[in-house]
Enzyme design. Structure first.
Site, PDB file in Angstrom:
ATOM      1  N   CYS A 108       0.796  -1.246   0.000  1.00  0.00           N
ATOM      2  CA  CYS A 108       0.000   0.000   0.000  1.00  0.00           C
ATOM      3  C   CYS A 108       0.822   1.288   0.000  1.00  0.00           C
ATOM      4  O   CYS A 108       0.546   2.175  -0.805  1.00  0.00           O
ATOM      5  CB  CYS A 108      -0.980   0.058   1.164  1.00  0.00           C
ATOM      6  N   ARG A 140       6.411 -11.178   5.762  1.00  0.00           N
ATOM      7  CA  ARG A 140       5.898 -10.923   7.117  1.00  0.00           C
ATOM      8  C   ARG A 140       6.458 -11.976   8.057  1.00  0.00           C
ATOM      9  O   ARG A 140       6.473 -13.158   7.719  1.00  0.00           O
ATOM     10  CB  ARG A 140       4.370 -10.979   7.127  1.00  0.00           C
ATOM     11  N   GLN A 158       1.021 -11.092  -3.287  1.00  0.00           N
ATOM     12  CA  GLN A 158      -0.395 -10.727  -3.260  1.00  0.00           C
ATOM     13  C   GLN A 158      -0.834 -10.222  -4.628  1.00  0.00           C
ATOM     14  O   GLN A 158      -0.076  -9.529  -5.305  1.00  0.00           O
ATOM     15  CB  GLN A 158      -0.628  -9.603  -2.253  1.00  0.00           C
ATOM     16  N   ASP A 160      -2.525  -7.657  -5.435  1.00  0.00           N
ATOM     17  CA  ASP A 160      -2.902  -6.535  -4.588  1.00  0.00           C
ATOM     18  C   ASP A 160      -3.275  -5.312  -5.415  1.00  0.00           C
ATOM     19  O   ASP A 160      -2.620  -5.009  -6.404  1.00  0.00           O
ATOM     20  CB  ASP A 160      -1.679  -6.197  -3.716  1.00  0.00           C
ATOM     21  N   HIS A 162      -4.924  -1.088  -5.021  1.00  0.00           N
ATOM     22  CA  HIS A 162      -5.419   0.027  -4.205  1.00  0.00           C
ATOM     23  C   HIS A 162      -6.192   0.958  -5.100  1.00  0.00           C
ATOM     24  O   HIS A 162      -5.725   1.317  -6.181  1.00  0.00           O
ATOM     25  CB  HIS A 162      -4.242   0.705  -3.516  1.00  0.00           C
ATOM     26  N   LYS A 256     -12.810  -4.426   7.116  1.00  0.00           N
ATOM     27  CA  LYS A 256     -12.716  -5.146   5.843  1.00  0.00           C
ATOM     28  C   LYS A 256     -13.810  -6.198   5.680  1.00  0.00           C
ATOM     29  O   LYS A 256     -14.406  -6.633   6.658  1.00  0.00           O
ATOM     30  CB  LYS A 256     -11.337  -5.784   5.685  1.00  0.00           C
ATOM     31  N   HIS A 308      -8.404  -1.179  -0.302  1.00  0.00           N
ATOM     32  CA  HIS A 308      -7.335  -2.165  -0.496  1.00  0.00           C
ATOM     33  C   HIS A 308      -8.075  -3.451  -0.856  1.00  0.00           C
ATOM     34  O   HIS A 308      -9.041  -3.801  -0.184  1.00  0.00           O
ATOM     35  CB  HIS A 308      -6.570  -2.478   0.787  1.00  0.00           C
TER      36      HIS A 308
HETATM   37 ZN    ZN Z   1      -3.101  -2.368   1.055  1.00  0.00          ZN
END
Ligand code: ZN
Length: 463
Positions: A108, A140, A158, A160, A162, A256, A308
């Protein structure tokens, strides 16, 4: 049998198992990568590269811009975003020439930087909502005892994105993300996203921990959570999918909506719950980066929010879950071995011709970039051989060539049908119909992204 996801699939080539045992070259390669860092080998590397192609095309077609961001950044970036105070225990920190860096735990912050940079450069020409997508590798920290197969690793990728949008755009955007998610699962993975097969978890904050575990004020959280409940209600109205609330499960920057799928559990014969996609509402990060101030200058507005979202979540975990649920089988477009052509030898004079014809059919498919292997088997051993091929290579297409096919020029094929969890028989009039068979296998993916990727790779060593 499928508990250890590292060993699943076509053969040992999809993955090499990371282990902490004493290394023995040739057997325990994973020792050198450290626990929680799977090595994707030939099959796994192929599956991932095709999946990346599909996901990239899918997102570009839906108005996302594709970016790529670095694995490490100065910790000052994560101080600004709040990660260092709210997420520190999950981060790997590094010292480089006296400066502190971190391995990227989330994509992000970089996506916000990219958006800001574009706003500064192109001002109001950047239209809202603005959507940024990345197949982003994140790391992580997890204690080694918590690591499990592909389900829990320390480094994962991910799918991912945004989305930056004004308040009035958020609801439509949120719902369009959900509808895109449904499309992706149904057309790529043959997993239905319906009231029978999924439910939604609204992950909320724990109000007593705001300021400590969650960023922002209790009032802001209430407003954001209310918005999220409305979205879940609308999804329920449209698709009949149920939702439930879970206190204390929110991200530190906002509440979320997690999609929980009920997938087949081969061990019990029943169903098992897995979290798949997530759509998150963020009212914190845009403010941390003073995006509202910047947008006032460029667009004359200041109500900016972020969504997200990750549709598969972690690619590693998703593949682990999917391979377990479908017992090693992947959709046609992702299968390392897409077709096996078997020449059936009856012990007669024409065996050599039969084998040759099977090889011709296989090479016709290879010319179309279908990952095809030709093989042959004596008729008495055929059923055992087919069983073995089905349970190890999981080819979506099986083609049988015997004397009858040789004489008639026809081809007996079987195409795997996910909805029936079985093969369906198809007779082709001639070799010229092989193209139509491939079109049939690619029908769903074509609806999703247009022409699907076709890569031929010589995988004959697998048979
Ligand atoms: Zn994010």
């Amino acid at each position: 049998m499928y508990r250890d996801h590292m060993d699943i699939a076509y053969d040992k080539d999809i993955l090499i198992k990371p282990t902490s045992r004493v290394p023995m070259i040739g057997r325990e390669y994973g020792y050198y990568t450290g626990p929680g860092n799977p090595l994707f080998s030939l099959g796994g590397g192929l599956v991932r590269s095709i999946l990346y192609y599909i996901l990239t095309k899918y997102h570009v077609k839906r108005g996302y811009y594709v970016v790529e961001t670095p694995i490490i950044a100065r910790t000052t970036l994560y101080e600004l975003t709040g990660h260092l105070s709210f997420y520190r225990e999950n981060m790997f920190l590094l010292d480089i020439e006296g400066d502190q860096y971190a391995l990227k735990p989330m994509n992000c912050p970089y996506h916000v930087l990219i958006f800001m940079n574009l706003l500064e450069k192109y001002s109001h020409k950047i239209k809202l909502p603005f959507k940024v997508f990345e197949l982003g590798k994140v790391h992580r920290y997890e204690i080694s005892g918590a690591l499990k197969g592909l389900m829990r690793v320390r480094g994962f990728t991910q799918d991912d994105a945004h989305l930056f949008a004004r308040e009035e755009q958020i609801a439509d955007l949120f719902l369009s993300v959900f509808s895109d998610l449904k499309d992706l699962y149904e057309k790529l993975f043959h997993m239905s996203i319906t009231a029978e097969s999924v439910k939604l978890r609204i992950s909320l904050s724990d109000k007593s921990k705001i300021g400590e575990e969650y960023m922002g004020s209790p009032e802001e959280w209430s407003v954001a959570e209310e918005k999220l409940v409305k979205m879940a209600e609308e999804i329920h109205r449209r698709y009949g999918i149920e939702y439930f609330a879970a206190k204390g499960e929110a991200a530190f920057y906002g509440p979320k909506l997690d999609v929980i799928a009920l997938l087949p559990d081969p061990e019990t014969g029943g169903k098992k719950e897995w979290q798949i996609g997530t759509i998150q509402f963020d009212f914190n990060l845009p403010r941390k980066f003073k995006l509202n101030k910047l947008l006032e200058k460029t667009h004359g507005v200041s109500d900016i929010y972020m969504i997200h979202r990750a549709l598969l979540g972690s690619i590693e975990r998703f593949l682990g879950v999917y391979l377990e649920a479908y017992q090693g089988r992947l959709p046609y477009v992702l299968s390392p071995v897409q077709a096996v052509v078997i020449g059936i030898k009856s012990g007669g004079d024409r065996d050599a011709e039969v084998v040759k014809y099977a090889e011709q059919v296989a090479s016709r498919l290879q010319e179309m970039d279908v990952r095809t292997v030709a093989s042959s088997m004596d008729r008495p051993h055929l059923s055992g051989y087919v069983r073995k091929i089905r349970s190890t290579l999981h080819p979506p297409i099986l083609i049988y060539i015997g004397e009858r096919e040789l004489e008639s020029g026809k081809i007996s094929a079987a195409l795997y049908d996910f909805s029936r969890r079985n093969y369906k028989k198809i007779t082709l009039e001639s070799m010229d119909d092989l193209g139509a068979l491939i079109d049939e296998a690619e029908k769903d993916i074509r609806e999703l992204i247009g022409n699907p990727p076709r890569y031929y790779v010589d995988i004959s060593y697998m048979v």
